[in-house]
Write a protein that holds these residues in place. Structure first.
Motif, PDB file in Angstrom:
ATOM      1  N   VAL A   1       0.849  -1.195   0.000  1.00  0.00           N
ATOM      2  CA  VAL A   1       0.000   0.000   0.000  1.00  0.00           C
ATOM      3  C   VAL A   1       0.885   1.246   0.000  1.00  0.00           C
ATOM      4  O   VAL A   1       0.576   2.265  -0.619  1.00  0.00           O
ATOM      5  N   ALA A   2       2.016   1.131   0.675  1.00  0.00           N
ATOM      6  CA  ALA A   2       2.933   2.261   0.775  1.00  0.00           C
ATOM      7  C   ALA A   2       3.755   2.460  -0.489  1.00  0.00           C
ATOM      8  O   ALA A   2       4.543   3.400  -0.588  1.00  0.00           O
ATOM      9  N   GLY A   3       3.590   1.552  -1.453  1.00  0.00           N
ATOM     10  CA  GLY A   3       4.231   1.778  -2.746  1.00  0.00           C
ATOM     11  C   GLY A   3       5.637   1.237  -2.904  1.00  0.00           C
ATOM     12  O   GLY A   3       6.340   1.600  -3.830  1.00  0.00           O
ATOM     13  N   TYR A   4       6.059   0.333  -2.010  1.00  0.00           N
ATOM     14  CA  TYR A   4       7.428  -0.195  -2.162  1.00  0.00           C
ATOM     15  C   TYR A   4       7.541  -1.226  -3.274  1.00  0.00           C
ATOM     16  O   TYR A   4       8.636  -1.587  -3.683  1.00  0.00           O
ATOM     17  N   ASP A   5       6.402  -1.726  -3.733  1.00  0.00           N
ATOM     18  CA  ASP A   5       6.334  -2.478  -4.986  1.00  0.00           C
ATOM     19  C   ASP A   5       6.973  -3.866  -4.943  1.00  0.00           C
ATOM     20  O   ASP A   5       6.373  -4.839  -5.355  1.00  0.00           O
ATOM     21  N   ARG A   6       8.196  -3.938  -4.475  1.00  0.00           N
ATOM     22  CA  ARG A   6       8.841  -5.242  -4.338  1.00  0.00           C
ATOM     23  C   ARG A   6       9.562  -5.281  -2.997  1.00  0.00           C
ATOM     24  O   ARG A   6      10.553  -4.586  -2.800  1.00  0.00           O
ATOM     25  N   TYR A   7       9.034  -6.108  -2.083  1.00  0.00           N
ATOM     26  CA  TYR A   7       9.590  -6.199  -0.728  1.00  0.00           C
ATOM     27  C   TYR A   7      10.182  -7.577  -0.522  1.00  0.00           C
ATOM     28  O   TYR A   7       9.651  -8.588  -0.976  1.00  0.00           O
ATOM     29  N   VAL A   8      11.298  -7.625   0.179  1.00  0.00           N
ATOM     30  CA  VAL A   8      11.865  -8.912   0.573  1.00  0.00           C
ATOM     31  C   VAL A   8      12.415  -8.797   1.990  1.00  0.00           C
ATOM     32  O   VAL A   8      12.846  -7.714   2.406  1.00  0.00           O
ATOM     33  N   GLN A   9      12.352  -9.884   2.720  1.00  0.00           N
ATOM     34  CA  GLN A   9      12.959  -9.919   4.042  1.00  0.00           C
ATOM     35  C   GLN A   9      13.277 -11.372   4.378  1.00  0.00           C
ATOM     36  O   GLN A   9      12.512 -12.272   4.061  1.00  0.00           O
ATOM     37  N   ILE A  10      14.430 -11.558   4.969  1.00  0.00           N
ATOM     38  CA  ILE A  10      14.708 -12.848   5.580  1.00  0.00           C
ATOM     39  C   ILE A  10      14.200 -12.698   7.002  1.00  0.00           C
ATOM     40  O   ILE A  10      14.857 -12.079   7.829  1.00  0.00           O
ATOM     41  N   ALA A  11      13.025 -13.239   7.263  1.00  0.00           N
ATOM     42  CA  ALA A  11      12.309 -12.877   8.483  1.00  0.00           C
ATOM     43  C   ALA A  11      12.186 -14.057   9.432  1.00  0.00           C
ATOM     44  O   ALA A  11      11.907 -15.178   9.028  1.00  0.00           O
TER      45      ALA A  11
END
Length: 595
Positions: free
Chosen positions: A212-222
RNA sequence: GGGGGUGUAGCUCAAUUGGCUAGAGCAUCGGACUGUCGAUCCGAAGGUUGCGGGUUCGAGCCCCGUCACCCUCGCCA
């Protein structure tokens, strides 16, 4: 401890014949001492390898005498000269086997007590002991290889997603407990009496909000935390590759992940794999393999024999069919040689999964034999044999019951038999996507329908029309990545419209009031321009476990919990002081005994 | 919560039907040994058979209880 002076110039894995005559210094652990009275050899080890140190009484009687006092796992620093080994004494099994270091000087940096268990990889040590002294267990070569491979895999992942313009963003660890899904670990709030943070079972909501915030492509080793019972492949805290993308369809997410997996297979294991992965509808996986995570390294599918069984006189089959159940079977290749006892064991195994029993027939050249053969006409036996593609030597196993139970039992039996019959080749990797999952399933416990994946999963467009009337037939835009019968991960295209999300909540019995209270931030976010989005999460521990051919996730986690979710090394969870309870406004039901 | 398995020397295991002074390999300690690399050879030490109770002339073995660990169903990814 006095300061030490002999700082390493090389690691224990790097010296070769080309270093001849160089004076070098090595630091490491004494792996072994071979003392000939005259010559004395020490294998010095660090995580890079092993180098032989030689102490000769001719070179220095004093040094030689001192060296004979060295013991396994002492930490030492050695300065010496790299010498090619004399002819015939080269060790081809050792990367440094062409040379040895002739010691000129050494210092003991630390001594070590006798270890509670041997560190050699061929020694099979009880896991309890290994976990209690995990720092020693992790010193073993196999554990170091596991963790190094894991690090490499994570590195390849990070590079892959960076290359594809993903933004690595951290999400909170102290979150709000939300209904559904796994049981949360809770953290009492000091400042708000009676309120609790939850530790996240996954970053699900936050990654959607990042879209929603527009980061478009998110990744995390979570890191994800779930307070559920443990298994060989389940830990209370585990690590996921968490991905979310905007303006995508399911295929885009799957293709992106396939690229990542292929790159890992190539760069970590040096293996090329074929893309795209097979995509199998959930219904097919269930009917052919009895599970939504089929192991495709071997065949042995489930065969539906209801049409043949309905005319037989075996009451177990006909009664099950009359009650709306299923009759299915598998042909266990070459298992006709099984003794009655072995077949009984299979039956007991099946009963562990809820079956009342297992019916069986042996395939012989002359025909089908077994206790239930008499209930079938010859033509029916022939039809069974043809349907199940059975060959002489096979054992046909049947289960008749409610369809879900038949699938569950035969699916488990199929995997069990594959191991028993040695149908699985080592080092084989069969990836597949399972798609078209049902949106909902009926929960016997809650007496209502519940989300199969999670309540933010989007239904397939073509099934929207029957959402309210036939919810159990609605399929989701969800996909699971399966490897060798293990669910590696799963994801979905999410609902991004406020109105549809409300419809789903309503179906799930999450009322407006509750939705507003628990998910208001998400629903509100969807009213401010949420893009279509979807993503996936992939279990890294499991992936590494499978790549290494291991049976337990604990062997790829540095400091895992045991089956009771305790850390045997530190003793966590441990008691805290009454003062701490008071600060947190909590009181245990039964105060723990003083320790 | 349910089902199954395991528990014997520091480690890994053995001990036939209940007959036992509980053994072996490795590790440890002592000694010998100048080309080993799982060094070898000689010797020594090492045990409340998880714990508690019971049956028995006699229990590592049988029975009951309990604890620990593992696998698994449910649950969960």
């Amino acid at each position: 401890m006095a300061s030490w002076t002999l700082k390493r110039t090389h690691t224990c894995g790097e010296l070769r014949a080309t270093h001849k005559d160089q004076t070098v210094t090595l630091n490491g652990w004494v792996e072994n001492r071979r003392d000939h009275g005259g010559l004395c050899f020490i294998d010095l080890r660090d995580r890079y390898g092993r180098t032989q140190i030689v102490f000769s009484p001719q070179r220095s009687a004093e040094l030689h005498a001192k060296a004979s006092g060295l013991r396994p796992e002492w930490v030492v620093a050695v300065r010496g000269v790299v010498c090619p080994r004399p002819g015939g004494t080269v060790n081809p099994n050792l990367s440094t086997g062409e040379i040895e270091v002739e010691a000129r000087e050494f210092e003991v940096l630390n001594e070590a007590k006798v270890l509670p268990f041997p560190l050699s990889d061929d020694a099979e040590v009880g896991e309890e002991l290994r976990l209690r002294h995990r720092y020693l267990d992790l010193r073993r070569r196999s554990m170091q290889q596991n963790l190094v491979l894991r690090a490499k895999l994570v590195q390849v992942m990070r590079e892959y997603f960076a290359k594809h313009n993903f933004v690595d963003i951290e999400t909170p660890f102290l979150v709000r407990s939300t209904p559904g899904g796994a049981r949360n670990y809770l953290v009492p709030s000091r400042l708000f009496a009676g309120s609790f943070f939850a530790l996240p079972e996954s970053p699900q909501l936050f990654k959607q909000l990042l879209m929603v915030a527009g980061y478009d492509r998110y990744v995390q080793i979570a890191r994800c935390l779930r307070d559920e019972d443990l298994r060989a492949d389940r830990q209370p805290e585990f690590t996921q590759l968490d991905v979310e993308m905007s303006f995508v369809q399911a295929d885009d997410v799957m293709t992106m992940l396939e690229g990542c997996v292929a790159e890992i297979m190539e760069r970590v294991l040096g293996r090329k794999i074929d893309l795209p992965f097979r995509r199998m509808p959930f219904a097919e996986a269930l009917s052919l393999y009895g599970t939504d995570k089929p192991d495709l390294r071997f065949g042995m599918p489930l065969w539906d024999v209801a049409d043949i069984a309905k005319s037989c006189s075996f009451k177990v089959f006909t009664d099950a069919l009359a009650a709306g159940g299923a009759v299915k079977g598998i042909a266990a290749t070459g298992a006709a040689r099984y003794s009655r006892k072995e077949i009984d064991e299979l039956s007991t195994f099946a009963q562990g999964f809820g079956a009342k029993g297992v019916a069986w027939l042996k395939v012989e050249e002359a025909g089908l034999t077994g206790s239930i053969a008499k209930f079938f006409q010859p033509a029916e036996l022939a039809a069974l044999r043809e349907r199940m593609h059975a060959a002489p030597g096979d054992l046909l196993l049947f289960v008749a019951d409610k369809p879900e139970l038949v699938h569950q039992v035969l699916g488990a039996l199929r995997n069990h038999l594959a191991g028993k019959l040695d149908l699985i080749k080592d080092g084989e990797f069969r990836f597949a996507w399972v798609v078209d999952f049902p949106m909902f399933e009926y929960s016997n416990e809650e007496k209502t329908i519940v989300a199969r994946h999670h309540p933010f999963t989007s239904p397939k467009d073509e099934d929207l029309a029957i959402l309210e009337e036939k919810p159990l037939e609605v399929r989701a835009k969800a996909y699971d990545l399966v490897l060798n019968g293990v669910e590696l991960g799963g994801g979905s295209i999410r609902i991004h419209r406020h109105d549809l999300q409300r419809r789903i909540f309503k179906l799930l019995g999450i009322g407006d009031q509750e939705a507003k209270e628990k998910f208001s931030f998400l629903l509100e976010a969807f009213e401010f321009g949420a893009p279509p989005h979807g993503g996936i999460a992939l279990g890294i521990d499991r992936f590494v476990m499978l790549l290494l051919g291991l049976d337990s996730i604990r062997d790829v986690i540095a400091f895992p919990k045991n089956q009771k979710a305790m850390d045997l090394m530190t003793g966590a969870p441990g008691t805290v002081t009454p003062r701490q309870w008071k600060e947190l406004h909590i009181r245990p039901e039964e105060p723990p005994k003083a320790t």
